[in-house]
Design a protein around this motif. Structure first.
Motif, PDB file in Angstrom:
ATOM      1  N   ALA A  45      34.832 -21.563 133.099  1.00  0.00           N
ATOM      2  CA  ALA A  45      35.203 -22.726 133.798  1.00  0.00           C
ATOM      3  C   ALA A  45      37.000 -22.852 134.426  1.00  0.00           C
ATOM      4  N   GLN A  46      37.618 -22.966 134.172  1.00  0.00           N
ATOM      5  CA  GLN A  46      38.748 -22.871 135.077  1.00  0.00           C
ATOM      6  C   GLN A  46      39.141 -21.329 135.288  1.00  0.00           C
ATOM      7  N   LEU A  47      38.601 -20.236 135.210  1.00  0.00           N
ATOM      8  CA  LEU A  47      38.837 -19.270 135.488  1.00  0.00           C
ATOM      9  C   LEU A  47      38.584 -18.720 137.196  1.00  0.00           C
ATOM     10  N   GLU A  48      37.062 -20.100 137.644  1.00  0.00           N
ATOM     11  CA  GLU A  48      36.678 -20.107 138.765  1.00  0.00           C
ATOM     12  C   GLU A  48      37.156 -20.516 139.571  1.00  0.00           C
ATOM     13  N   GLN A  49      37.502 -19.878 140.659  1.00  0.00           N
ATOM     14  CA  GLN A  49      37.958 -20.946 142.249  1.00  0.00           C
ATOM     15  C   GLN A  49      38.040 -21.733 142.761  1.00  0.00           C
ATOM     16  N   GLY A  50      38.448 -22.926 143.123  1.00  0.00           N
ATOM     17  CA  GLY A  50      37.882 -23.428 143.439  1.00  0.00           C
ATOM     18  C   GLY A  50      38.106 -24.792 142.108  1.00  0.00           C
ATOM     19  N   ASN A  51      38.038 -24.083 140.777  1.00  0.00           N
ATOM     20  CA  ASN A  51      38.642 -25.187 139.773  1.00  0.00           C
ATOM     21  C   ASN A  51      39.927 -26.127 140.108  1.00  0.00           C
ATOM     22  N   PRO A  52      39.748 -27.749 139.822  1.00  0.00           N
ATOM     23  CA  PRO A  52      40.992 -28.651 139.935  1.00  0.00           C
ATOM     24  C   PRO A  52      41.647 -27.687 139.106  1.00  0.00           C
ATOM     25  N   ASP A  53      41.329 -27.118 137.763  1.00  0.00           N
ATOM     26  CA  ASP A  53      42.290 -26.629 136.441  1.00  0.00           C
ATOM     27  C   ASP A  53      42.664 -24.971 136.844  1.00  0.00           C
ATOM     28  N   PHE A  54      42.249 -24.799 137.521  1.00  0.00           N
ATOM     29  CA  PHE A  54      41.986 -23.093 138.374  1.00  0.00           C
ATOM     30  C   PHE A  54      43.151 -22.309 137.469  1.00  0.00           C
TER      31      PHE A  54
ATOM     32  N   SER B 129      45.153 -19.392 136.525  1.00  0.00           N
ATOM     33  CA  SER B 129      45.845 -17.918 137.668  1.00  0.00           C
ATOM     34  C   SER B 129      46.033 -17.058 136.837  1.00  0.00           C
ATOM     35  N   LEU B 130      46.208 -15.157 137.247  1.00  0.00           N
ATOM     36  CA  LEU B 130      46.194 -14.181 137.069  1.00  0.00           C
ATOM     37  C   LEU B 130      47.659 -14.472 136.280  1.00  0.00           C
ATOM     38  N   ASN B 131      48.181 -14.594 137.036  1.00  0.00           N
ATOM     39  CA  ASN B 131      49.765 -14.566 136.635  1.00  0.00           C
ATOM     40  C   ASN B 131      50.027 -15.759 135.399  1.00  0.00           C
ATOM     41  N   ARG B 132      49.112 -16.479 135.441  1.00  0.00           N
ATOM     42  CA  ARG B 132      49.063 -17.525 134.014  1.00  0.00           C
ATOM     43  C   ARG B 132      48.336 -17.260 133.336  1.00  0.00           C
ATOM     44  N   VAL B 133      47.766 -16.472 133.235  1.00  0.00           N
ATOM     45  CA  VAL B 133      47.350 -15.063 132.303  1.00  0.00           C
ATOM     46  C   VAL B 133      47.872 -13.912 131.597  1.00  0.00           C
ATOM     47  N   PHE B 134      48.139 -13.819 132.759  1.00  0.00           N
ATOM     48  CA  PHE B 134      49.740 -12.873 132.200  1.00  0.00           C
ATOM     49  C   PHE B 134      50.934 -13.243 131.310  1.00  0.00           C
ATOM     50  N   GLU B 135      51.434 -14.227 132.284  1.00  0.00           N
ATOM     51  CA  GLU B 135      52.225 -15.215 131.333  1.00  0.00           C
ATOM     52  C   GLU B 135      51.352 -15.373 129.382  1.00  0.00           C
ATOM     53  N   LEU B 136      50.221 -15.882 129.252  1.00  0.00           N
ATOM     54  CA  LEU B 136      49.738 -16.286 127.861  1.00  0.00           C
ATOM     55  C   LEU B 136      49.271 -15.020 126.861  1.00  0.00           C
ATOM     56  N   PHE B 137      49.416 -13.967 128.151  1.00  0.00           N
ATOM     57  CA  PHE B 137      49.184 -12.265 127.574  1.00  0.00           C
ATOM     58  C   PHE B 137      50.315 -12.182 126.557  1.00  0.00           C
ATOM     59  N   ILE B 138      51.326 -11.953 127.890  1.00  0.00           N
ATOM     60  CA  ILE B 138      53.032 -12.009 127.193  1.00  0.00           C
ATOM     61  C   ILE B 138      53.325 -12.593 125.947  1.00  0.00           C
ATOM     62  N   GLU B 139      52.782 -14.160 126.008  1.00  0.00           N
ATOM     63  CA  GLU B 139      53.604 -14.945 124.389  1.00  0.00           C
ATOM     64  C   GLU B 139      53.112 -14.874 123.660  1.00  0.00           C
ATOM     65  N   ASP B 140      51.284 -14.668 124.087  1.00  0.00           N
ATOM     66  CA  ASP B 140      50.328 -14.727 122.257  1.00  0.00           C
ATOM     67  C   ASP B 140      49.686 -13.569 122.341  1.00  0.00           C
ATOM     68  N   ASN B 141      49.947 -12.216 122.989  1.00  0.00           N
ATOM     69  CA  ASN B 141      48.951 -11.335 122.781  1.00  0.00           C
ATOM     70  C   ASN B 141      49.583 -10.368 122.751  1.00  0.00           C
ATOM     71  N   PHE B 142      50.920 -10.148 123.228  1.00  0.00           N
ATOM     72  CA  PHE B 142      51.840  -8.777 123.545  1.00  0.00           C
ATOM     73  C   PHE B 142      52.897  -8.785 122.396  1.00  0.00           C
TER      74      PHE B 142
ATOM     75  N   ARG C  65      55.509  -7.535 135.572  1.00  0.00           N
ATOM     76  CA  ARG C  65      54.575  -8.603 135.617  1.00  0.00           C
ATOM     77  C   ARG C  65      53.320  -7.667 136.347  1.00  0.00           C
ATOM     78  N   VAL C  66      53.834  -6.634 137.437  1.00  0.00           N
ATOM     79  CA  VAL C  66      53.711  -5.812 138.209  1.00  0.00           C
ATOM     80  C   VAL C  66      52.043  -4.716 137.760  1.00  0.00           C
ATOM     81  N   PHE C  67      53.343  -4.456 136.555  1.00  0.00           N
ATOM     82  CA  PHE C  67      51.737  -4.169 136.015  1.00  0.00           C
ATOM     83  C   PHE C  67      51.056  -4.663 135.384  1.00  0.00           C
ATOM     84  N   LEU C  68      51.311  -5.133 134.325  1.00  0.00           N
ATOM     85  CA  LEU C  68      50.194  -5.935 133.471  1.00  0.00           C
ATOM     86  C   LEU C  68      49.358  -6.734 133.966  1.00  0.00           C
TER      87      LEU C  68
END
Length: 318
Positions: free
Chosen positions: A153-162, A164-177, A116-119
Motif C-alpha cells: 500500500a505504501q508504494l501507491e501514490q496518494g498513500n500518506p506513507d508513500f 518513493s523510487l529514491n527511497r527504494v534505491f536507498e534501501l536497495f543500496i543499503e540492504d541488497n546491493f 542513483r541515476v542508473f539504479l
C-alpha cells in the motif's frame, strides 16, 4: 538553628563516608556471593532473553546472495596512441578518446554502476519496487514471493506513507546491493541479496546486461557526434596532413562504433556468471540467539549486583 544545621550536615557527611567505606570494603567474594544467592534470577532472565532471541531469529526471513565476477572490458583504440601527440587538442575538441584513459573510463563505469541515476532508472524499467521493498517472505513450495500488504500500500501514490523510487534505491543500496573492486586484480564482484534465490540471480544478470547496454548506446551516440564533427571539419580544410589525420580519427570512431554495436559485454566482461544460490547467506540465527543470551546474562548479573550491594549498605547502616 545554627546548631541544628551543623548537626544535619555532620550527619549527612557521616552517611556519605560510611557509604564510601562500605563500597570500598566490598570484595570480589561478596559480589560472587550476591550473584550466587540470586543465581536463579540471572538464569531466569537469561532464559527469557534466549526465548526472545529465538523468536526474533525465526522471524527474520532467509536471505540469498547471487554473485557475478566481472572484468572491465578492454576496447583497444586501434593504434590511436600515436596520434595523441600530434592532434591531442583537436581530438579533445571532437570528443575523441586517444588512449591512455582506459583505466579512468573503467573507474567511471564502476561508479555509474552504483549511481542513483542508473539504479533508479533500472528499478523503474524492470518494475522492481515491489520485489525490493514489499517482499515479506519467499515460498519454496509455490516458488512465489509473499508480499507485505502494508508495504504494498505504501508504494501507491496518494498513500500518506508513500515510499518513493529514491527511497527504494536507498534501501536497495543499503540492504541488497554489493559492489567490490579488487585493487590488485582489477576484478569486480557484484552481488545482489534477496529473500528469493531466483530473484537474486535475475536482478544480478539484469544489472550486468543493462549497464553494458547503456554504455554501448552512449558510446555509439558519442561516436556519431564525433564523426559528424570530423566530417564537417574535413570538408572545410585543404591541408593534406590535416585531412589525413581527420581520416584516421574518423576511422577510429567508426571502429569504436562497430565494437559498441557488436560486443554485448562492451564495458564489463563476465568472468564467473551468477547462479541461483542453494545455501542461504543469512541471517545467522545461532549468532542472534547467542547475542541475546549474552545481553540477558549481563543485564541480569549487573542488576543483581547493584540491588545486592544496596541491600548490604542498608543493612550495615541500620
Amino acid at each position: 538553628m545554627a546548631l541544628l544545621l551543623q548537626q544535619s550536615i555532620t550527619s549527612n557527611l557521616g552517611k556519605r563516608e560510611m557509604s564510601k567505606v562500605n563500597n570500598e570494603d566490598v570484595s570480589i567474594g561478596d559480589i560472587f556471593n550476591i550473584v550466587k544467592k540470586r543465581l536463579f534470577i540471572v538464569v531466569a532472565v537469561t532464559a527469557v532473553f534466549i526465548g526472545l532471541g529465538v523468536v526474533f531469529a525465526l522471524s527474520k526471513p532467509n536471505v540469498y546472495q547471487s554473485q557475478v565476477l566481472l572484468s572491465p572490458a578492454s576496447n583497444p583504440s586501434g593504434g590511436s596512441a600515436g596520434l595523441s601527440g600530434q592532434i591531442g587538442g583537436l581530438a579533445a575538441l571532437a570528443g575523441v578518446q586517444l588512449g591512455g584513459g582506459a583505466a579512468d573510463k573503467s573507474l567511471l563505469h564502476i561508479e555509474r554502476f552504483k549511481s542513483r541515476v542508473f539504479l533508479t532508472k533500472f528499478i523503474a524499467a524492470h518494475d522492481l519496487k515491489k520485489k525490493l521493498y514489499a517482499v515479506q517472505n519467499y515460498s519454496w513450495e509455490s516458488n512465489k514471493l509473499v508480499y507485505d500488504p502494508e508495504k504494498l500500500a505504501q508504494l501507491e501514490q496518494g498513500n500518506p506513507d508513500f515510499v518513493s523510487l529514491n527511497r527504494v534505491f536507498e534501501l536497495f543500496i543499503e540492504d541488497n546491493f554489493k559492489l567490490e573492486l579488487d585493487s590488485k586484480t582489477g576484478l569486480i564482484k557484484l552481488a545482489v541479496l534477496h529473500q528469493s534465490p531466483n530473484v537474486a540471480k535475475e536482478i544480478t544478470d539484469l544489472l550486468v546486461k543493462d549497464i553494458n547496454q547503456e554504455i554501448r548506446q552512449e558510446e555509439i551516440i558519442d561516436a556519431n557526434k564525433s564523426i559528424d564533427y570530423l566530417e564537417t571539419a574535413l570538408e572545410n580544410t585543404n591541408v593534406l596532413e590535416t585531412k589525413k589525420m581527420f581520416y584516421q580519427l574518423i576511422e577510429q570512431q567508426h571502429r569504436t562504433k562497430m565494437l559498441a554495436s557488436v560486443k554485448k559485454e562492451y564495458a564489463f566482461k563476465v568472468i564467473d556468471p551468477a547462479i541461483v544460490p542453494e545455501r542461504k547467506y543469512g541471517p545467522n540465527r545461532a549468532l542472534i540467539v547467542v547475542i541475546f543470551a549474552l545481553l540477558g546474562g549481563v543485564l541480569a548479573t549487573g542488576g543483581v549486583i547493584v540491588f545486592g550491594l544496596r541491600a548490604m549498605n542498608n543493612q550495615e547502616q541500620k
